[in-house]
Scaffold this motif. Structure first.
Motif, mmCIF file in Angstrom:
data_model
loop_
_atom_site.group_PDB
_atom_site.id
_atom_site.type_symbol
_atom_site.label_atom_id
_atom_site.label_comp_id
_atom_site.label_asym_id
_atom_site.label_seq_id
_atom_site.Cartn_x
_atom_site.Cartn_y
_atom_site.Cartn_z
ATOM 1 N N GLU A 167 0.602 -1.267 0.071
ATOM 2 C CA GLU A 167 -0.108 -0.091 0.275
ATOM 3 C C GLU A 167 0.745 1.290 -0.062
ATOM 4 O O GLU A 167 0.600 2.314 -0.412
ATOM 5 N N LYS A 168 2.000 1.129 0.364
ATOM 6 C CA LYS A 168 2.969 2.285 0.199
ATOM 7 C C LYS A 168 3.598 2.421 -0.934
ATOM 8 O O LYS A 168 4.652 3.475 -1.173
ATOM 9 N N MET A 169 3.578 1.468 -1.957
ATOM 10 C CA MET A 169 4.411 1.435 -3.275
ATOM 11 C C MET A 169 3.755 2.515 -4.063
ATOM 12 O O MET A 169 2.499 2.785 -3.778
ATOM 13 N N ALA A 170 4.781 3.426 -4.738
ATOM 14 C CA ALA A 170 4.059 4.520 -5.476
ATOM 15 C C ALA A 170 3.214 3.982 -7.009
ATOM 16 O O ALA A 170 2.507 5.056 -7.248
ATOM 17 N N ASN A 171 3.208 2.756 -7.302
ATOM 18 C CA ASN A 171 2.338 2.382 -8.271
ATOM 19 C C ASN A 171 1.053 1.776 -7.841
ATOM 20 O O ASN A 171 0.295 1.319 -8.671
ATOM 21 N N TYR A 172 0.694 1.772 -6.473
ATOM 22 C CA TYR A 172 -0.594 1.335 -5.974
ATOM 23 C C TYR A 172 -1.384 2.186 -5.489
ATOM 24 O O TYR A 172 -1.009 3.283 -4.828
ATOM 25 N N HIS A 173 -2.459 2.274 -5.980
ATOM 26 C CA HIS A 173 -3.697 3.215 -5.392
ATOM 27 C C HIS A 173 -5.002 2.510 -4.995
ATOM 28 O O HIS A 173 -5.338 1.731 -5.773
ATOM 29 N N PHE A 174 -5.508 2.903 -4.069
ATOM 30 C CA PHE A 174 -6.635 2.278 -3.441
ATOM 31 C C PHE A 174 -8.092 3.390 -3.597
ATOM 32 O O PHE A 174 -7.683 4.543 -3.324
ATOM 33 N N VAL A 175 -8.890 2.877 -4.160
ATOM 34 C CA VAL A 175 -10.333 3.869 -4.319
ATOM 35 C C VAL A 175 -11.487 3.048 -3.774
ATOM 36 O O VAL A 175 -11.680 1.851 -4.473
ATOM 37 N N LYS A 176 -12.210 3.422 -2.935
ATOM 38 C CA LYS A 176 -13.100 2.961 -2.344
ATOM 39 C C LYS A 176 -14.509 3.248 -2.973
ATOM 40 O O LYS A 176 -14.762 4.705 -3.060
ATOM 41 N N ALA A 177 -15.150 2.522 -3.701
ATOM 42 C CA ALA A 177 -16.280 3.016 -4.533
ATOM 43 C C ALA A 177 -17.031 1.864 -4.840
ATOM 44 O O ALA A 177 -16.737 0.462 -4.922
ATOM 45 N N ASP A 178 -18.461 2.040 -5.260
ATOM 46 C CA ASP A 178 -19.606 0.952 -5.703
ATOM 47 C C ASP A 178 -19.582 1.002 -7.107
ATOM 48 O O ASP A 178 -19.861 2.248 -7.689
ATOM 49 N N ILE A 179 -19.471 -0.006 -7.941
ATOM 50 C CA ILE A 179 -19.371 -0.131 -9.349
ATOM 51 C C ILE A 179 -20.714 0.301 -9.804
ATOM 52 O O ILE A 179 -21.071 0.563 -10.954
ATOM 53 N N SER A 180 -21.925 0.017 -8.910
ATOM 54 C CA SER A 180 -23.231 0.208 -9.486
ATOM 55 C C SER A 180 -23.441 1.715 -9.143
ATOM 56 O O SER A 180 -24.745 2.167 -9.085
ATOM 57 N N ASP A 181 -22.626 2.683 -8.618
ATOM 58 C CA ASP A 181 -22.991 4.009 -8.461
ATOM 59 C C ASP A 181 -22.482 4.917 -9.653
ATOM 60 O O ASP A 181 -21.186 5.088 -9.692
ATOM 61 N N ARG A 182 -23.201 4.961 -10.772
ATOM 62 C CA ARG A 182 -22.987 5.542 -11.855
ATOM 63 C C ARG A 182 -22.272 6.818 -11.806
ATOM 64 O O ARG A 182 -20.996 7.064 -12.580
ATOM 65 N N ASP A 183 -22.537 7.931 -10.966
ATOM 66 C CA ASP A 183 -21.910 9.229 -11.062
ATOM 67 C C ASP A 183 -20.598 9.053 -10.614
ATOM 68 O O ASP A 183 -19.667 9.691 -11.001
ATOM 69 N N VAL A 184 -20.414 8.336 -9.509
ATOM 70 C CA VAL A 184 -19.091 8.291 -8.892
ATOM 71 C C VAL A 184 -18.075 7.502 -9.911
ATOM 72 O O VAL A 184 -16.925 7.793 -9.955
#
Length: 341
Positions: free
Chosen positions: A51-68
């Protein structure tokens, strides 16, 4: 030159999580985005080492939330989308089919629309051999990419529906897609409700191991790292619009799998408890992966080697699965990411 951006949906799950680690470590020149809603099976603790590696990114989101989803795609302009995110537990689909349609069908459609909007280079939809239905016990019969879809559970029906949407977006809009259909995966970080990790954890605790029916249902087992290598090949070399089956050439009955684990751990088969069979329980799955092998992939694990390594992994990582069973893993996101709110 800017880095290529790869979106992995469901990257806090079992297969998606292994794929995230595989990609982050293999391709330091790719930015890997792990998008996950963190439902009950979403576990971020497995990524503490990257998780501290420069090429890793986390995004918390629901794939059924169209706007997000659209806002994320517009911001990042992904080149590759590798779509694992799905409700995947058959028993849960029998109890509550609605959430499977919501996530697996509607969520996939939203991702496809967002991918069209930004012009992705490749959309890889990770599906399952369960969309083909079941085979009889004739060992000479296999699922191929031409096998008609005949799903038998709400889970597999929702996956078949999403497969057809992916195909339609290629045929109608020219979206560059591939569909992969895999056999049963096993390996590190498998959520403890599934057969192999459930058996390991219960046997280690001298608890009864439930086996559906007579235990003779057959599955083809695929090591998750072999699966990750297959998806890597498909995303880079797969012919647009094509389906690729990913099989491990490792057919075993459920009872054989359970007995292998019990024997390896030096426990008694008296721990086996036969229970009422699952509704609509498919007899056998078996995949012919010739098409993918012709593309350049071969599994590296046989079942004997893979299951031994998997059992040892669970012995060496008791803290991981014990905190999953206790539910403590669900607090990890708040602890690690609350400063980003």
């Amino acid at each position: 030159m800017s880095k290529k951006k790869v979106l992995v949906t469901g990257g806090a799950g079992f297969i998606g999580g292994n794929f995230v680690q595989y990609m982050v470590n293999k391709y330091p020149d790719y930015d890997v985005f792990n998008l996950d809603q963190l439902t009950y099976a979403g576990d971020l603790t497995k990524h503490s080492g990257i998780e501290k590696m420069a090429n890793y990114h986390f995004v918390k989101a629901d794939i059924s939330d169209r706007d997000v989803i659209f806002s994320i795609f517009e911001k990042e302009n992904f080149e590759y989308v590798i779509h694992f995110a799905a409700e995947s537990h058959v028993d849960r689909s029998i109890t509550d089919p609605g959430i499977f349609v919501q996530t697996n069908v509607l969520g996939t459609q939203i991702l496809l629309d967002a991918s069209r909007a930004v012009g992705v280079t490749k959309f890889v939809h990770v599906s399952t051999d369960e969309v083909y239905g079941e085979l009889d016990f004739d060992p000479t019969t296999f699922f191929t990419e031409e096998t008609p879809l005949k799903p038998n559970s709400p889970y597999s029906a929702s996956k078949a529906s999403s497969d057809l949407l992916v195909r339609a977006y290629h045929e109608t809009y020219g979206l560059p897609v591939n569909i992969t259909r895999c056999s049963n995966n096993y390996g590190p970080y498998h959520f403890p409700e599934k057969l192999i990790p459930l058996t390991i954890s219960r046997v280690l605790n001298d608890q009864k191991v439930p086996v559906y029916g007579d235990g003779k249902n057959i599955r083809d087992w695929l090591h998750v790292i072999d699966h990750c290598a297959a998806i890597d090949l498909v995303m880079h070399e797969g012919v647009n619009g094509e389906v690729y089956n990913v099989g491990g050439h490792n057919e075993r009955t459920n009872l054989e799998v359970v007995k292998t684990i019990i024997k390896t751990l030096g426990k008694s088969e008296e721990l086996i408890e036969f229970v009422k069979d699952r509704l609509g329980h498919d007899k056998r799955y078996a995949i012919d992966p010739t098409k993918l092998e012709n593309l350049g992939w071969k599994p590296t694990y046989n079942f004997e080697t893979g299951i031994a390594q998997t059992i040892q992994w669970y012995l060496d990582n008791k803290e991981w699965w014990e905190q999953i069973i206790s539910g403590d893993y669900q607090n990890y996101f708040e602890k690690q990411y609350s400063i980003n709110k």
